[in-house]
Design an enzyme around this catalytic site. Structure first.
Site, short mmCIF file in Angstrom:
data_model
loop_
_atom_site.label_atom_id
_atom_site.label_comp_id
_atom_site.label_asym_id
_atom_site.label_seq_id
_atom_site.Cartn_x
_atom_site.Cartn_y
_atom_site.Cartn_z
N SER A 1 0.85 -1.19 0.00
CA SER A 1 0.00 0.00 0.00
C SER A 1 0.88 1.24 0.00
O SER A 1 2.11 1.13 0.03
CB SER A 1 -0.90 0.01 1.24
OG SER A 1 -0.11 0.34 2.37
N LYS A 2 0.23 2.37 0.00
CA LYS A 2 0.96 3.65 -0.07
C LYS A 2 2.02 3.77 1.03
O LYS A 2 3.04 4.41 0.84
CB LYS A 2 -0.02 4.81 0.07
CG LYS A 2 -0.69 5.15 -1.24
CD LYS A 2 -1.35 6.52 -1.14
CE LYS A 2 -2.56 6.59 -2.05
NZ LYS A 2 -3.82 6.86 -1.38
N ARG A 3 1.74 3.15 2.15
CA ARG A 3 2.70 3.20 3.25
C ARG A 3 4.08 2.73 2.83
O ARG A 3 5.09 3.12 3.39
CB ARG A 3 2.24 2.29 4.40
CG ARG A 3 1.21 2.89 5.31
CD ARG A 3 0.91 1.92 6.45
NE ARG A 3 0.52 0.60 5.96
CZ ARG A 3 1.20 -0.51 6.19
NH1 ARG A 3 2.31 -0.47 6.88
NH2 ARG A 3 0.76 -1.66 5.73
N GLY B 1 5.51 3.16 -0.01
CA GLY B 1 6.14 3.97 -1.05
C GLY B 1 5.25 3.98 -2.28
O GLY B 1 4.04 3.85 -2.18
#
Ligand code: GLU
Length: 476
Positions: free
Chosen positions: A243-245, A247
């Site tokens: 996920s965005k976490r 990167g």
């Protein structure tokens, strides 16, 4: 090799609610490879029935991402939003055959059912309240539910996951048409896959629980279900779903970070698929070797270091035209005009092996295209010292007379200057490097000279000499 099975006709069916993600790109790649490997076809279908969440910008972002990666398709894009009449027609057929029914249950009633099921520790499911109702209450727009069989099991042999069986008793009567007349995912996808003659569905395994329901709908519509291949999800380096976490998850964000399409494709192919311990695959090799059955059942971890390694490989060895196109794109973003410095192909000759990404490469090549504001303080203090002045001066004279501004001749000019002055090559190399680039990091000195060009090199040496002079003046 390429006719390992009957021609596969498959599709990639993204919902346009965001960018093309790494996971979606990998699914699309597997679709393309499976189709190409068997001489089949790859269809693109945009699943835009969710009017609230679908946007034209997302459609474009998905098309752009696919184009950048070279994930070209043989047919489409088809748009679900253009097929509404077809879904209505299919629903009407099921209603007429008694295979679907109108449901008038209120939201409150459904909420209550859900809450009761949760409280009892059970899976929320529709209780079939309207299944046998014959009246048509006025003033309520019904939803249409599929009449799922009560008995028996649904089974299929997933080409990645193996045999999967589910009791019909586990499945409830799902909504296939909303009150506003739009079809739900599970219904539209089946109607489309039938109409588009798809014989292998490749998709993320987050859909695996939908498949038994869809198989029942295929049968109700009088069609044989296709084969299915559910590919495992992609995890971040901490083992959590990517996920965005973690990167960048959008494909185009990787472009911005300086990665090449071929490196991404090679990396994505290896993310869950393997062929012995081979790591580098040309696209043609992927088409030849890829079999959907060889996709791993287990989730794979995204490994940025490996992607970087592949990117470095493709910067050096990859298709020159592709690398140049990407290089120019990055130069433009960085505000560098390719006409104001060395030919980009020349730049690559020198710089490709020195960096993992094009963003670093371009950032570290600025001084070949642009003047720099000032010498970096530390480098100047260390290397632009009075003792360097003579060497720079002598070199300047010799460089002015170099007939061909080419690496070999430049190497000789620097060497001869050092010999003449009886100093080591390094004594002249570092001051020259700082003079030419403003800092201490650059390719071999003859290549740095080559890239900076004659006029600019001579002017920058003058500038460095002036700087040294000012320094001397300030000290006295
Ligand atoms: N629109 C669905 C998604 O993006 C497609 C799933 C499928 O391939 O059936 O997840």
């Amino acid at each position: 090799m390429s006719s390992q099975s009957a021609p596969i006709r498959t599709r990639f069916a993204p919902s346009p609610t965001g960018f093309l993600h790494i996971g979606g790109a990998r699914t699309a790649l597997f679709c393309q490879l499976a189709a190409r490997a068997t001489g089949g076809e790859f269809v693109l279908r945009i699943e835009d029935t969710d009017r609230e969440r679908s946007t034209q910008a997302s459609v474009q972002a998905i098309l752009d991402g696919m184009a950048w990666l070279g994930l070209d398709y043989d047919e489409g894009p088809h748009y679900q939003s253009e097929r509404m009449e077809r879904y209505q027609e299919a629903v009407d057929g099921l209603l007429a055959a008694g295979l679907a029914y109108r449901c008038y249950c209120s939201r409150e009633r459904l909420e209550r059912l859900r809450a009761e099921a949760m409280a009892a520790g059970q899976k929320p499911r529709y209780d079939g309240h309207c299944r046998d109702r014959t009246d048509r209450p006025e003033g309520i727009e019904p939803v249409i539910r599929f009449r799922n069989p009560h008995d028996g099991t649904v089974a299929f042999d997933d080409r990645v996951r193996g045999r999967i069986e589910v009791e019909n008793a586990e499945l409830d009567d799902l909504v296939i048409l909303r009150a506003d007349g739009t079809p739900t995912y599970n219904f539209a996808v089946v109607v489309d896959d039938i109409d588009m003659r798809i014989n292998l569905v490749i998709r993320g395994d987050d859909h695996i629980n939908n498949t038994p329901r869809q198989i029942n709908i295929y049968r109700a519509l009088g069609a044989e279900p296709p084969d299915f291949a559910h590919v495992p999800m992609i995890l971040g380096d901490d083992g959590q779903r990517l996920s965005k976490r973690h990167g960048a998850v959008g494909v185009m964000a990787w472009r911005e970070l300086g990665y090449l399409p071929d490196a991404m494709i090679n990396y994505l192919a290896r993310l869950g698929w393997s062929y012995g311990d081979q790591e580098v695959f040309a696209r043609s090799e992927l088409v030849e070797l890829f079999r959907i059955e060889d996709v791993n059942r287990k989730a794979s971890r995204f490994d940025t270091e490996k992607l970087k390694w592949l990117n470095q490989h493709y910067l050096r060895e990859g298709d020159r035209d592709q690398v140049l196109v990407e290089l120019l794109w990055h130069m433009e973003r960085a505000g560098l005009n390719p006409a104001s410095g060395p030919e980009p192909a020349r730049l690559l000759e020198v710089q490709a092996e020195r960096f993992d990404t094009l963003t670093e490469l371009v950032e570290q090549s600025r001084s070949f295209y642009q003047e720099f504001d000032a010498f970096e303080a530390g480098a100047a203090k260390k290397h632009l010292r009075p003792v360097a002045a003579d060497a720079l001066q002598a070199l300047s004279g010799r460089l002015a007379g170099v007939a061909e501004w080419e690496p070999d001749a430049l190497q000789s000019a620097v060497q001869e200057t050092a010999d003449e002055l009886g100093i080591g090559f390094g004594k002249i190399g570092m001051p020259l490097r700082v003079a030419l680039t403003g800092h201490g990091q650059s390719p071999a000195i003859n290549q740095t000279l080559w890239l900076v060009g004659r006029e600019r090199s001579l002017a920058r040496i003058e500038r460095a000499l002036a700087w040294i002079e000012a320094r001397v003046a300030a000290a006295t």
